[in-house]
Design an enzyme around this catalytic site. Sequence first.
Site, mmCIF file in Angstrom:
data_model
loop_
_atom_site.group_PDB
_atom_site.id
_atom_site.type_symbol
_atom_site.label_atom_id
_atom_site.label_comp_id
_atom_site.label_asym_id
_atom_site.label_seq_id
_atom_site.Cartn_x
_atom_site.Cartn_y
_atom_site.Cartn_z
ATOM 1 N N GLY A 156 0.845 -1.179 0.000
ATOM 2 C CA GLY A 156 0.000 0.000 0.000
ATOM 3 C C GLY A 156 0.886 1.236 0.000
ATOM 4 N N ILE A 158 2.252 2.776 2.434
ATOM 5 C CA ILE A 158 3.398 2.622 3.335
ATOM 6 C C ILE A 158 4.451 1.730 2.701
ATOM 7 C CG2 ILE A 158 4.172 1.784 5.576
ATOM 8 C CD1 ILE A 158 1.390 2.519 6.668
ATOM 9 N N ALA A 228 3.048 -3.344 11.173
ATOM 10 C CA ALA A 228 1.709 -3.650 10.661
ATOM 11 C C ALA A 228 0.751 -3.868 11.835
ATOM 12 C CB ALA A 228 1.769 -4.870 9.752
ATOM 13 N N GLU A 258 -1.822 -5.383 23.316
ATOM 14 C CA GLU A 258 -1.311 -4.030 23.578
ATOM 15 C C GLU A 258 -2.125 -3.380 24.690
ATOM 16 O OE1 GLU A 258 -1.225 -1.831 19.905
ATOM 17 O OE2 GLU A 258 0.104 -3.269 18.938
ATOM 18 N N HIS A 277 3.495 1.258 19.620
ATOM 19 C CA HIS A 277 2.534 1.489 18.533
ATOM 20 C C HIS A 277 2.436 2.987 18.198
ATOM 21 C CE1 HIS A 277 -1.228 -0.405 16.484
ATOM 22 N NE2 HIS A 277 -0.650 0.505 15.707
ATOM 23 N N ALA A 279 4.534 4.308 15.472
ATOM 24 C CA ALA A 279 5.237 4.552 14.211
ATOM 25 C C ALA A 279 4.544 5.617 13.377
ATOM 26 C CB ALA A 279 5.359 3.250 13.414
#
Length: 327
Positions: A156, A158, A228, A258, A277, A279
């Site tokens: 995609g 990213i 991801a 998480e 988490h 990024a």
Amino acid sequence: MSPWNLLALPPLPEELLRRLLAPLGDRVDVRVPAARDRDALLAALPEAEIVLGDWTATLALDAEAVAAAPRLAFVQQPSVGVDGHDLDALAAAGVPLANTPGVSAVAVSEWCLAATLSLSRKLAAADAAVRAGEWPQQGLQPHELRGRRVGVVGYGPIGAMCMEMFRALGCQVSFWTRTPREDPAFEDLSALLSDSDVVVVVIALSDETRDLIDPARMKQGALLVNAARGGVVNQKALVEALRNGQLAGAALDVFDVEPLPADDPLRELPNVLLSPHVAGVTPEATGRLLSATLDNLTAAVEGREVDGVLNGVAPTVRRKFTESPTT
């Protein structure tokens, strides 16, 4: 026409949510659940016409939630991931679900590159050693990134930007995605895993991609970078591969659970870079996210096509009832 009933689910104070959505003016009536739990979500859904989703997936629209929302006409997810939402149930109800593709591409790609450089050059280990009074100029054995083979899983916005950034540093870059491409850089997944010095995972989590990456299939001494979702990489196998030396290191921004539990074995491994988490969390990406979200919500209430619909429903949002369905 009466205002649209907009149910806002992001984990933010109600006052802040109202300020962020203020550009929509009196075209929407903003509401929030009475509490951040499932019962409160189900209680708030019968009147909801638009749902602004929860990026933490705590309050997600599964089939039961969709059935509880007869007036629902549009779901805007303020993130790239749509974890927890039942896309098929929404499609069956004629409700388009849109995300915000590309808004975090720069941020996540830069994180992947920075994390790879940190692992390759042993930056965290060097920092810890110096702080401990050591001076290990010979023992760290860092590696240069230029000339290394990098495999990107996912193509995609990213994934495409990751390829651009790694190529700029002189890496040999290939990619894999679920839809084969007529592109010389496209490579079979098995070959990509076994041949790459660095595997960068930026593919969406789905039933087809859960446990997609088995670290045991990767090249001996390779690095794994996952930005991801935790479920894309078999986390138990990852721990084993890091312990037995199959992998030289890993950088993880995402995890099966998480926040990462206190007793998770990943916390004990010195060759792992752990990140909470974040990024895609930069002021620039947040600004693009807010703009994309407001643009789509404005288009929805004005009867124009929305962008980024994921579940195959027509992108023009139509109100289902002009009055309450119970009247």
